[in-house]
Write an enzyme that holds these catalytic residues in place. Sequence first.
Site, PDB file in Angstrom:
ATOM      1  CD  GLU A  49       1.982  30.991  40.461  1.00 52.43           C
ATOM      2  OE1 GLU A  49       3.237  31.156  40.506  1.00 52.43           O
ATOM      3  OE2 GLU A  49       1.184  31.608  41.207  1.00 52.43           O
ATOM      4  CG  PHE A 111      -3.974  44.318  42.398  1.00 50.98           C
ATOM      5  CD1 PHE A 111      -2.639  44.674  42.532  1.00 50.98           C
ATOM      6  CD2 PHE A 111      -4.431  43.190  43.073  1.00 50.98           C
ATOM      7  CE1 PHE A 111      -1.776  43.926  43.320  1.00 50.98           C
ATOM      8  CE2 PHE A 111      -3.582  42.443  43.864  1.00 50.98           C
ATOM      9  CZ  PHE A 111      -2.242  42.819  43.987  1.00 50.98           C
ATOM     10  CD  GLN A 112      -2.365  39.708  42.092  1.00 49.85           C
ATOM     11  OE1 GLN A 112      -3.386  39.055  42.261  1.00 49.85           O
ATOM     12  NE2 GLN A 112      -1.232  39.465  42.737  1.00 49.85           N
ATOM     13  CE  LYS A 161     -12.613  37.179  43.608  1.00 49.86           C
ATOM     14  NZ  LYS A 161     -11.922  37.997  44.599  1.00 49.86           N
ATOM     15  CG  MET A 474      24.932  21.488  26.598  1.00 49.89           C
ATOM     16  SD  MET A 474      25.924  20.111  25.976  1.00 49.89           S
ATOM     17  CE  MET A 474      24.702  18.807  25.936  1.00 49.89           C
TER      18      MET A 474
HETATM   19  C1  LIG Z   1      15.735  28.153  31.397  1.00 47.63           C
HETATM   20  C2  LIG Z   1      16.997  27.944  30.636  1.00 47.63           C
HETATM   21  N1  LIG Z   1      17.983  28.868  30.696  1.00 47.63           N
HETATM   22  C3  LIG Z   1      19.134  28.680  30.015  1.00 47.63           C
HETATM   23  C4  LIG Z   1      19.311  27.580  29.237  1.00 47.63           C
HETATM   24  C5  LIG Z   1      20.605  27.392  28.448  1.00 47.63           C
HETATM   25  N2  LIG Z   1      21.312  26.201  28.913  1.00 47.63           N
HETATM   26  C6  LIG Z   1      21.248  25.004  28.274  1.00 47.63           C
HETATM   27  S1  LIG Z   1      22.108  23.821  29.012  1.00 47.63           S
HETATM   28  C7  LIG Z   1      22.652  24.864  30.204  1.00 47.63           C
HETATM   29  C8  LIG Z   1      23.574  24.394  31.291  1.00 47.63           C
HETATM   30  C9  LIG Z   1      22.905  23.456  32.222  1.00 47.63           C
HETATM   31  O1  LIG Z   1      23.728  23.286  33.327  1.00 47.63           O
HETATM   32  P1  LIG Z   1      23.411  22.212  34.420  1.00 47.63           P
HETATM   33  O2  LIG Z   1      21.988  22.255  34.797  1.00 47.63           O
HETATM   34  O3  LIG Z   1      24.376  22.345  35.516  1.00 47.63           O
HETATM   35  O4  LIG Z   1      23.582  20.843  33.649  1.00 47.63           O
HETATM   36  P2  LIG Z   1      24.841  20.147  32.965  1.00 47.63           P
HETATM   37  O5  LIG Z   1      24.879  20.603  31.541  1.00 47.63           O
HETATM   38  O6  LIG Z   1      26.049  20.536  33.740  1.00 47.63           O
HETATM   39  O7  LIG Z   1      24.505  18.696  33.077  1.00 47.63           O
HETATM   40  C10 LIG Z   1      22.130  26.147  30.003  1.00 47.63           C
HETATM   41  C11 LIG Z   1      22.436  27.307  30.855  1.00 47.63           C
HETATM   42  C12 LIG Z   1      18.239  26.654  29.175  1.00 47.63           C
HETATM   43  N3  LIG Z   1      18.278  25.567  28.422  1.00 47.63           N
HETATM   44  N4  LIG Z   1      17.106  26.858  29.900  1.00 47.63           N
END
Ligand SMILES: Cc1ncc(C[n+]2csc(CCOP(=O)(O)OP(=O)(O)O)c2C)c(N)n1
Length: 562
Positions: A49, A111-112, A161, A474
């Site tokens: 979803e 349920f749900q 529903k 990042m």
């Molecule tokens: C759902 C979610 N969980 C955690 C984060 C925190 N976060 C921001 S950037 C990042 C790293 C992203 O890594 P990747 O997708 O490998 O991309 P890169 O930065 O290496 O290009 C994280 C964990 C986020 N933004 N969204």
Amino acid sequence: MKLKGAEILLQCLQKEGVDTVFGYPGGAVLPIYDALYKSEIRHILSRHEQGAAHAADGYARATGRVGVCIATSGPGATNLVTGIATAYMDSIPLVCFTGQVGTSLIGRDAFQEADITGITLPITKHNYLVEKTEDLARIVKEAFYIARTNRPGPVVVDLPKDVMEKEIDFEYPEEAINIRGYRVVKGYNSNQVITAVDYIQKARRPVIYAGGGVISSNAAEELRELAEKRKIPVTTTLMGMGGFLGNSYLSLGMLGMHGTRYANYAIGECDLLIAVGVRFDDRVTGKIDTFAPHARVIHIDIDAAEIGKNVEVEVPIVGQVKEVLAAINQRLEAIESEELNEWHETIHRWKEEYPLRYGDSSEGRIMPQHVIEEVYSLTQGEAIICTEVGQNQMWAAQYYHYKHPRSFLSSGGLGTMGYGFPAAIGAKIACPELPVVDIAGDGSIQMNIQELGTAVQYRLPIIICILNNHFLGMVRQWQGLFYGGRYSYTDMSHQPDFVKIAEAYGAIGRRIKEASQVREALEEALKVKDRPVVLDFWVEREADVYPMVPPGGSLMNMLGGD
Ligand SMILES: Cc1ncc(C[n+]2csc(CCOP(=O)(O)OP(=O)(O)O)c2C)c(N)n1
């Protein structure tokens, strides 16, 4: 005519001009799915979803129309939550229909059962629980109206529903919408427009700071006119990308944490800041009391609550960005040729001195920025670029020059990893004639990789470029800069084989480890017309995004890129 609630729902959707919905079935929405079986509305079956919500959001961002998704009650509805919050933070019009247990069971832990109106209250523009079939058509009409008017946003409609199953005599309600406490903003204060024009004509170092409001208000043309008439440099937020021609001589690119040095310096030195459809997000302003310290501020926005929220504003103008800009342009005299020369020279010098740049790839290693440059070179700004979140997102913002509104889809406000690929599905469904590319990180892509099933089923030729640094890049970058290089749990060396995953789903997969093969791989991928292509680029592992304003720092003190 006697119709079931579910049939009424679909009739209302058609009246709203909906041709595509994204969703996932379940017990509580069976009546709706049964009605969809013989409906003209196209239903795209996602694999999760969250994927359906982001796809509806991508469809909305790419078209400007309201995106629609459907989920069943309980876990189906809660799986939408991240998608709804993502749309809310970026002011994207969505209507999300959730199934609910029968009205007699509500509140009994059936349920749900999940209290989705309660859960989504802080992340929706409005939400409804439909208690009677008789109210359904009015509520659906209101939901679309609220989602798309003023500052757009997501609306949730929860559908028990039995309300969907009940048959009633039905005629579509044609009367105009009248919602207590909700008025569509019309017009603007013309005295403030006159003051703004006066300020703009007197400014010696003006800058326009444009955001997502320019895109949602379809005001790119009016923005271009303003900038060109007065030769005002324009910087955009992440959400504003494409709102102004990225390779125009007046473009400063993005500002803020990973903005260009010249955009941030221009903000630091300007004497007038014309803020258009923006909200002064902290990723943009950095330390707020050092933001645009010498500038008078004009702020144009549809949402009065945004004005004066984070910075003091001299000229607050509440109104449709498009209308207000048109009014300003009408009164504005075109600039005398020499007037802003000094300002343009200064900016030109900054641009020469501090262009965006990155280290050379040694021994054929792939620099992630190079991949984005090649995507731009091959598509020339005539593609829809979606991104995940992290370094990949920032490089996609820095190194691709966006020409058109709605050509850059990215989760700005919430920063949702896993957004880009499902959003690309929505965008490709909406704009089948355009190349659609998802720029991804190896971490982010794994958050909604199951949507490969959707993209293959609907034969969508989306290109997924994984900038695979084997890190949560990042976060690793921040650990490197601010936590003494302690890379705590950001190593992603343990990875699936993305090529095999692509192939297992019926997509094309390819791994690229040599810089010399980047362009050819992209060229081949752009030729594919009937299925997604996953390009797993093994990039330089520890490349960082520069320049950078450290969190909470001043825009004038950037790291790197000097
Ligand atoms: C759902 C979610 N969980 C955690 C984060 C925190 N976060 C921001 S950037 C990042 C790293 C992203 O890594 P990747 O997708 O490998 O991309 P890169 O930065 O290496 O290009 C994280 C964990 C986020 N933004 N969204």
